[in-house]
Design a protein around this motif. Structure first.
Motif: not given
Length: 320
Positions: A24-30, A42-44, A206-220
């Motif tokens: 699921k995480l690899l799908a977000e990156i890809v 991403t589900a597909d 270090k700054k919060a980012d609106k990009d969906k993938l960057i935000h996800l990886l920052q949170v994790l």
């Protein structure tokens, strides 16, 4: 993979890589960085196009050993080596079948997680290492993905590098690939014949980012103080990712280890920082903030101490 946060905690790194290797995480990156998947859900990607079970595991990078692996890469971690050379390991390596091509084209996608890309810390340019890896992903296909002179069967590869610590403090994503330049007259080669090696570099600031993938990886991976429940909520509500039991196990362990690592680093920093002499409340606060990873400028602003004083405190923390 180097230690993600500079701490000597291989256990944390292993759990982080296993979490990152989830489909699921690899799908977000890809979906974000590989053009062939931009128009696919991403589900597909996770269910249809990522082949095998990406794992942290076993395939060689250097010449000589990659091709010795008897079967095609199915997502195992990978190493490569030749006689008299040490093993270098791919963090995550898996096949993904490109959609919408009308023919079965397999992309071999390598994902590497690094704490930093700073040359003074690594001892080399990260980009040169990435070039080496992507070349190995191409050359090691001989006698495994294709035999003899069947070069038409070479698969396109992506080597994706995720760096957890931006030297500039900003996040960015870059794509490096081969391009055609016409130096005399004009002959246009089919892109699919040369656009085989691709490098993607994802830098987390270090700054919060609106990009969906960057935000996800920052949170994790970057927001170490965020609780498991908070991270899980972000995955479910913002990304529609319902965590599997394996993902929950890895993330729970990471969160627990992160707290332990931060506490150990803080205590160690306090002991070392006291050596500089002035044991004031502001100095102790500065030591705690530095141990948590804040910059000298931020610590100076937060405590009111001068930048030179904070620099001295930080130097004191580095002493044995």
């Amino acid at each position: 993979m180097d230690s993600l946060y500079g701490y000597n905690n291989a256990q944390y790194d292993q759990h982080a890589k296993r979490l990152l290797a989830s489909r699921k995480l690899l799908a977000e990156i890809v979906k974000k960085v590989v053009p062939e998947f931009h128009d696919v859900s991403t589900a597909d990607i996770a269910e249809k196009y990522i082949e095998g079970s990406p794992q942290v595991g076993n395939i060689p990078v250097n010449p000589g050993l990659t091709n010795a692996v008897p079967s095609q890469i199915q997502g195992d971690r990978n190493e490569d080596g030749v006689p008299k050379e040490g093993y270098i390991t791919y963090d995550i390596l898996f096949h993904a079948r490109a959609p919408g091509t009308g023919k079965p084209i397999t992309l071999i996608i390598n994902v590497e997680a690094q704490r930093t890309q700073v040359e003074s810390t690594l001892g080399y340019h990260l980009m040169k290492r990435a070039v080496f890896y992507v070349c190995r992903l191409i050359s090691s296909q001989k006698e495994r993905e294709f035999e003899g002179k069947d070069y038409n069967s070479i698969k396109k590869v992506y080597s994706i590098w995720i760096c957890m610590d931006s030297p500039s403090g900003d996040s960015y994503i870059n794509h490096y690939k081969l391009e055609e330049k016409h130096l005399l007259h004009r002959y246009k080669e089919a892109v699919e014949n040369y656009n085989l090696p691709n490098i993607i570099v994802i830098i987390l600031g270090k700054k919060a980012d609106k990009d969906k993938l960057i935000h996800l990886l920052q949170v994790l991976f970057n927001e170490r103080k965020r609780s498991f429940d908070s991270k899980k909520k972000v995955l479910e509500q913002e990304y529609g990712i319902n965590m599997t039991p394996d993902m929950e196990k890895e993330m729970t362990t990471m969160c627990n280890l992160s707290l332990n690592i931060s506490e150990e680093a803080m205590n160690e920093g306090i002991q070392k920082g006291i050596k500089i002499g002035e044991d004031s409340a502001l100095n102790r606060t500065a030591i705690r903030l530095l141990s948590m990873g804040l910059s000298i400028d931020d610590v100076s602003k937060g405590t009111g101490l001068s930048i030179s004083t904070v620099e001295k405190i930080k130097d004191g923390m580095k002493e044995e």
